[in-house]
Design a protein around this motif. Structure first.
Motif, PDB file in Angstrom:
ATOM      1  N   THR A  55     -69.246  65.931 -70.464  1.00  0.00           N
ATOM      2  CA  THR A  55     -68.838  67.063 -69.649  1.00  0.00           C
ATOM      3  C   THR A  55     -68.700  68.310 -70.504  1.00  0.00           C
ATOM      4  O   THR A  55     -67.867  68.366 -71.389  1.00  0.00           O
ATOM      5  CB  THR A  55     -67.483  66.748 -68.993  1.00  0.00           C
ATOM      6  OG1 THR A  55     -67.608  65.496 -68.335  1.00  0.00           O
ATOM      7  CG2 THR A  55     -67.098  67.810 -68.003  1.00  0.00           C
ATOM      8  N   ASN A 108     -69.798  63.805 -53.575  1.00  0.00           N
ATOM      9  CA  ASN A 108     -69.213  62.706 -54.339  1.00  0.00           C
ATOM     10  C   ASN A 108     -67.732  62.480 -53.992  1.00  0.00           C
ATOM     11  O   ASN A 108     -67.111  63.309 -53.339  1.00  0.00           O
ATOM     12  CB  ASN A 108     -69.364  63.012 -55.834  1.00  0.00           C
ATOM     13  CG  ASN A 108     -69.041  61.816 -56.702  1.00  0.00           C
ATOM     14  OD1 ASN A 108     -69.247  60.668 -56.308  1.00  0.00           O
ATOM     15  ND2 ASN A 108     -68.506  62.074 -57.886  1.00  0.00           N
ATOM     16  N   ASP A 111     -64.863  57.905 -51.805  1.00  0.00           N
ATOM     17  CA  ASP A 111     -63.836  56.847 -51.859  1.00  0.00           C
ATOM     18  C   ASP A 111     -62.442  57.408 -51.630  1.00  0.00           C
ATOM     19  O   ASP A 111     -61.504  56.666 -51.317  1.00  0.00           O
ATOM     20  CB  ASP A 111     -63.906  56.134 -53.208  1.00  0.00           C
ATOM     21  CG  ASP A 111     -63.773  57.090 -54.377  1.00  0.00           C
ATOM     22  OD1 ASP A 111     -62.741  57.064 -55.043  1.00  0.00           O
ATOM     23  OD2 ASP A 111     -64.689  57.900 -54.624  1.00  0.00           O
ATOM     24  N   SER A 144     -69.958  57.646 -53.926  1.00  0.00           N
ATOM     25  CA  SER A 144     -68.863  57.585 -54.876  1.00  0.00           C
ATOM     26  C   SER A 144     -69.460  57.106 -56.189  1.00  0.00           C
ATOM     27  O   SER A 144     -69.823  55.941 -56.326  1.00  0.00           O
ATOM     28  CB  SER A 144     -67.790  56.601 -54.401  1.00  0.00           C
ATOM     29  OG  SER A 144     -66.943  56.293 -55.494  1.00  0.00           O
ATOM     30  N   ALA A 145     -69.609  58.040 -57.109  1.00  0.00           N
ATOM     31  CA  ALA A 145     -70.234  57.696 -58.393  1.00  0.00           C
ATOM     32  C   ALA A 145     -69.366  56.691 -59.126  1.00  0.00           C
ATOM     33  O   ALA A 145     -69.855  55.805 -59.819  1.00  0.00           O
ATOM     34  CB  ALA A 145     -70.428  58.958 -59.233  1.00  0.00           C
ATOM     35  N   LYS A 146     -68.054  56.831 -58.947  1.00  0.00           N
ATOM     36  CA  LYS A 146     -67.132  55.975 -59.681  1.00  0.00           C
ATOM     37  C   LYS A 146     -67.190  54.541 -59.158  1.00  0.00           C
ATOM     38  O   LYS A 146     -67.185  53.589 -59.929  1.00  0.00           O
ATOM     39  CB  LYS A 146     -65.717  56.524 -59.529  1.00  0.00           C
ATOM     40  CG  LYS A 146     -64.752  55.962 -60.529  1.00  0.00           C
ATOM     41  CD  LYS A 146     -63.572  56.881 -60.681  1.00  0.00           C
ATOM     42  CE  LYS A 146     -62.293  56.189 -60.322  1.00  0.00           C
ATOM     43  NZ  LYS A 146     -61.159  57.103 -60.345  1.00  0.00           N
ATOM     44  N   ASN A 174     -65.717  68.660 -63.078  1.00  0.00           N
ATOM     45  CA  ASN A 174     -64.878  67.612 -62.469  1.00  0.00           C
ATOM     46  C   ASN A 174     -65.364  67.053 -61.140  1.00  0.00           C
ATOM     47  O   ASN A 174     -64.621  66.373 -60.453  1.00  0.00           O
ATOM     48  CB  ASN A 174     -63.445  68.117 -62.252  1.00  0.00           C
ATOM     49  CG  ASN A 174     -62.649  68.001 -63.524  1.00  0.00           C
ATOM     50  OD1 ASN A 174     -62.758  66.995 -64.226  1.00  0.00           O
ATOM     51  ND2 ASN A 174     -61.874  69.011 -63.827  1.00  0.00           N
ATOM     52  N   GLY A 176     -67.752  64.974 -60.928  1.00  0.00           N
ATOM     53  CA  GLY A 176     -68.287  63.633 -61.180  1.00  0.00           C
ATOM     54  C   GLY A 176     -69.740  63.667 -61.606  1.00  0.00           C
ATOM     55  O   GLY A 176     -70.451  62.674 -61.533  1.00  0.00           O
ATOM     56  N   LYS A 177     -70.160  64.832 -62.112  1.00  0.00           N
ATOM     57  CA  LYS A 177     -71.563  64.994 -62.503  1.00  0.00           C
ATOM     58  C   LYS A 177     -71.937  64.044 -63.641  1.00  0.00           C
ATOM     59  O   LYS A 177     -72.977  63.388 -63.588  1.00  0.00           O
ATOM     60  CB  LYS A 177     -71.832  66.442 -62.903  1.00  0.00           C
ATOM     61  CG  LYS A 177     -73.296  66.761 -63.085  1.00  0.00           C
ATOM     62  CD  LYS A 177     -73.567  68.250 -62.952  1.00  0.00           C
ATOM     63  CE  LYS A 177     -72.903  69.055 -64.052  1.00  0.00           C
ATOM     64  NZ  LYS A 177     -73.362  68.675 -65.382  1.00  0.00           N
ATOM     65  N   SER A 178     -71.078  63.963 -64.649  1.00  0.00           N
ATOM     66  CA  SER A 178     -71.399  63.068 -65.779  1.00  0.00           C
ATOM     67  C   SER A 178     -71.447  61.623 -65.320  1.00  0.00           C
ATOM     68  O   SER A 178     -72.335  60.866 -65.722  1.00  0.00           O
ATOM     69  CB  SER A 178     -70.361  63.183 -66.889  1.00  0.00           C
ATOM     70  OG  SER A 178     -70.030  64.502 -67.114  1.00  0.00           O
ATOM     71  N   THR A 179     -70.497  61.255 -64.487  1.00  0.00           N
ATOM     72  CA  THR A 179     -70.461  59.883 -63.992  1.00  0.00           C
ATOM     73  C   THR A 179     -71.771  59.565 -63.263  1.00  0.00           C
ATOM     74  O   THR A 179     -72.380  58.516 -63.476  1.00  0.00           O
ATOM     75  CB  THR A 179     -69.258  59.695 -63.034  1.00  0.00           C
ATOM     76  OG1 THR A 179     -68.091  60.229 -63.664  1.00  0.00           O
ATOM     77  CG2 THR A 179     -69.026  58.241 -62.714  1.00  0.00           C
TER      78      THR A 179
HETATM   79  P1  GDP Z   1     -67.991  66.267 -64.403  1.00  0.00           P
HETATM   80  O1  GDP Z   1     -67.023  67.246 -64.994  1.00  0.00           O
HETATM   81  O2  GDP Z   1     -68.558  66.772 -63.130  1.00  0.00           O
HETATM   82  O3  GDP Z   1     -69.017  65.773 -65.343  1.00  0.00           O
HETATM   83  O4  GDP Z   1     -67.106  65.037 -63.902  1.00  0.00           O
HETATM   84  P2  GDP Z   1     -66.801  63.609 -64.543  1.00  0.00           P
HETATM   85  O5  GDP Z   1     -67.944  62.682 -64.312  1.00  0.00           O
HETATM   86  O6  GDP Z   1     -66.301  63.777 -65.917  1.00  0.00           O
HETATM   87  O7  GDP Z   1     -65.624  63.175 -63.567  1.00  0.00           O
HETATM   88  C1  GDP Z   1     -64.470  63.989 -63.389  1.00  0.00           C
HETATM   89  C2  GDP Z   1     -63.337  63.168 -62.882  1.00  0.00           C
HETATM   90  O8  GDP Z   1     -63.653  62.696 -61.568  1.00  0.00           O
HETATM   91  C3  GDP Z   1     -63.074  61.915 -63.712  1.00  0.00           C
HETATM   92  O9  GDP Z   1     -61.691  61.730 -63.737  1.00  0.00           O
HETATM   93  C4  GDP Z   1     -63.785  60.813 -62.946  1.00  0.00           C
HETATM   94  O10 GDP Z   1     -63.172  59.567 -63.151  1.00  0.00           O
HETATM   95  C5  GDP Z   1     -63.598  61.288 -61.519  1.00  0.00           C
HETATM   96  N1  GDP Z   1     -64.684  60.816 -60.648  1.00  0.00           N
HETATM   97  C6  GDP Z   1     -66.019  60.867 -60.852  1.00  0.00           C
HETATM   98  N2  GDP Z   1     -66.678  60.323 -59.821  1.00  0.00           N
HETATM   99  C7  GDP Z   1     -65.738  59.918 -58.928  1.00  0.00           C
HETATM  100  C8  GDP Z   1     -65.788  59.288 -57.657  1.00  0.00           C
HETATM  101  O11 GDP Z   1     -66.824  58.960 -57.107  1.00  0.00           O
HETATM  102  N3  GDP Z   1     -64.576  59.044 -57.053  1.00  0.00           N
HETATM  103  C9  GDP Z   1     -63.395  59.375 -57.617  1.00  0.00           C
HETATM  104  N4  GDP Z   1     -62.278  59.093 -56.955  1.00  0.00           N
HETATM  105  N5  GDP Z   1     -63.316  59.964 -58.802  1.00  0.00           N
HETATM  106  C10 GDP Z   1     -64.473  60.232 -59.463  1.00  0.00           C
END
Ligand code: GDP
Length: 373
Positions: A55, A108, A111, A144-146, A174, A176-179
């Motif tokens: 991120t 995203n 959930d 839901s990427a997570k 935040n 969830g792009k990286s996820t």
């Molecule tokens: P980025 O900043 O967009 O790259 O986001 P990250 O992938 O780092 O995720 C940011 C936060 O969102 C982290 O705390 C993840 O665990 C959370 N997150 C990512 N995808 C999901 C999802 O599908 N559901 C939920 N509840 N949380 C998620």
């Protein structure tokens, strides 16, 4: 960093200008890694070695420059938004910058919504909101990427709309792009292809190119920081409380007029005028909601902010901008939410109208919208 005889100034992977100071910003490379040959930034290093996107953030101007360059390509744009902070995470003016390229809107964190919510209704809601914002999308996909829900639909949408083009993945921080990218890398990419040859011609783009099997690429862009999101203003510690991690259990308050609800010391919702009615609060369940009389609310805040009313804690209170007031008139008969970016929303009763005042840190986006749920 200035160029020296021994160290290159650009990443051999993505071409970004290298820097050794800020690990959360693009171009970061640990000083020791400057001795390697070739020198690549930490982000390229992690993608290459661990198949993992990280991120990183940029400000709006930098981001818009990057988007403009997408406009000069023939690509598929995947815009990831967070259903918990839809209006806050939507990139405003996206269409203007990316030209005629098609957009798949990936919504995203579904959930977080109550399990019984009808997904078709959410898709329709997202389509209407996107249209209102002038964003034309070829498809809306919920996921839901997570929890790895809906990911097959994301892949199917990309396959359907890609036509051999590169895929640019854009979003604010935040969401969830990286996820999501990490899942894409696992399912799509051919990492035997070296990242080190993927430099953009003549530009310092902050994007990382991830080769996929048919010769095109997934391009990860840094997350844009929007200061109208409360999540950008709070400390890391408070962010954990603000961002729900599991299904939100809405809380219903039966309120008389002249009653107030505090969201910790982050914001306040005043029901100023209207018939007694129920309001449904959708916010992280890690956050304490506190009810009081409007007459007493100012005093309660002054006496208990940072303690009974928290987060933020006493020592972090001053880091937040002072509150400003937002007066909102909810019309009778409308299905409306009062939405506070990054914090959540309050669904009002559809039958009766209400006069609401929201107090929130200056700059945070507070709007009335059509009800999500
Ligand atoms: P980025 O900043 O967009 O790259 O986001 P990250 O992938 O780092 O995720 C940011 C936060 O969102 C982290 O705390 C993840 O665990 C959370 N997150 C990512 N995808 C999901 C999802 O599908 N559901 C939920 N509840 N949380 C998620």
């Amino acid at each position: 960093m200035t160029e020296t005889n021994t160290h290159p100034s650009q990443c051999a992977g993505c071409g970004v200008k290298l820097q050794t100071e800020r690990s959360d910003k693009v171009g970061y490379v640990p000083a020791a890694a400057l001795e390697r040959d070739p020198v690549i930034c930490q982000r390229c290093f992690r993608i290459k070695n661990y198949n993992e996107a990280s991120t990183l953030t940029v400000d709006q101007n930098e981001f818009l420059r990057l988007l403009n360059q997408v406009g000069n390509t023939k690509s598929l744009v995947v815009h990831i938004v967070d259903i918990f902070d839809f209006e806050g995470s939507l990139i405003s003016g996206l269409q203007r910058f990316i030209g005629g390229n098609p957009v798949v809107l990936v919504v995203n964190k579904i959930d977080l919504l109550p399990k019984l919510v009808n997904h078709n209704k959410i898709v329709n809601w997202v389509q209407r909101q996107a249209k209102e914002q002038g964003l034309k999308v070829v498809e809306v996909v919920l996921c839901s990427a997570k929890q790895n829900v809906g990911f097959d639909r994301v892949l199917a949408a990309l396959d359907q709309h890609r036509n051999g083009r590169d895929i640019y993945v854009v979003g604010s921080t935040n969401v969830g792009k990286s996820t999501l990218i990490n899942r894409l890398i696992r399912d799509y990419s051919d990492l035997d292809n070296e990242l080190t040859v993927s430099q953009y011609p003549g530009t310092t783009l902050d994007a990382v190119r991830i080769p996929i099997d048919d010769g095109s690429s997934i391009i990860d862009t840094p997350g844009i920081v929007y200061e109208h999101r409360l999540t950008e203003l709070v400390t890391k510690k408070d962010l954990q409380k603000l961002m729900p991690t599991r299904e939100i259990k809405p809380i219903v308050f039966q309120l008389n007029e002249r009653q107030s609800i505090f969201f910790g010391a982050l914001a306040r919702f005043d029901f100023v005028q209207g018939e007694r009615q129920s309001f449904t609060f959708y916010a992280s369940n890690a956050l304490d909601l506190h009810r009081t009389k409007l007459e007493k609310a100012d005093q309660l805040y002054e006496e208990h902010k940072g303690e009974l009313l928290a987060p933020p804690s006493k020592e972090d209170l001053d880091k937040l901008p002072k509150w400003t007031k937002h007066a909102i008139r909810i019309p009778r008969g409308g299905q409306k939410d009062v939405y506070i970016s990054g914090l959540g929303w309050v669904k009002a009763n559809a039958e009766v109208g209400a006069e609401i005042v929201v107090h929130a840190p200056k700059g945070v986006k507070v709007i009335m919208r059509e009800s999500l749920i």
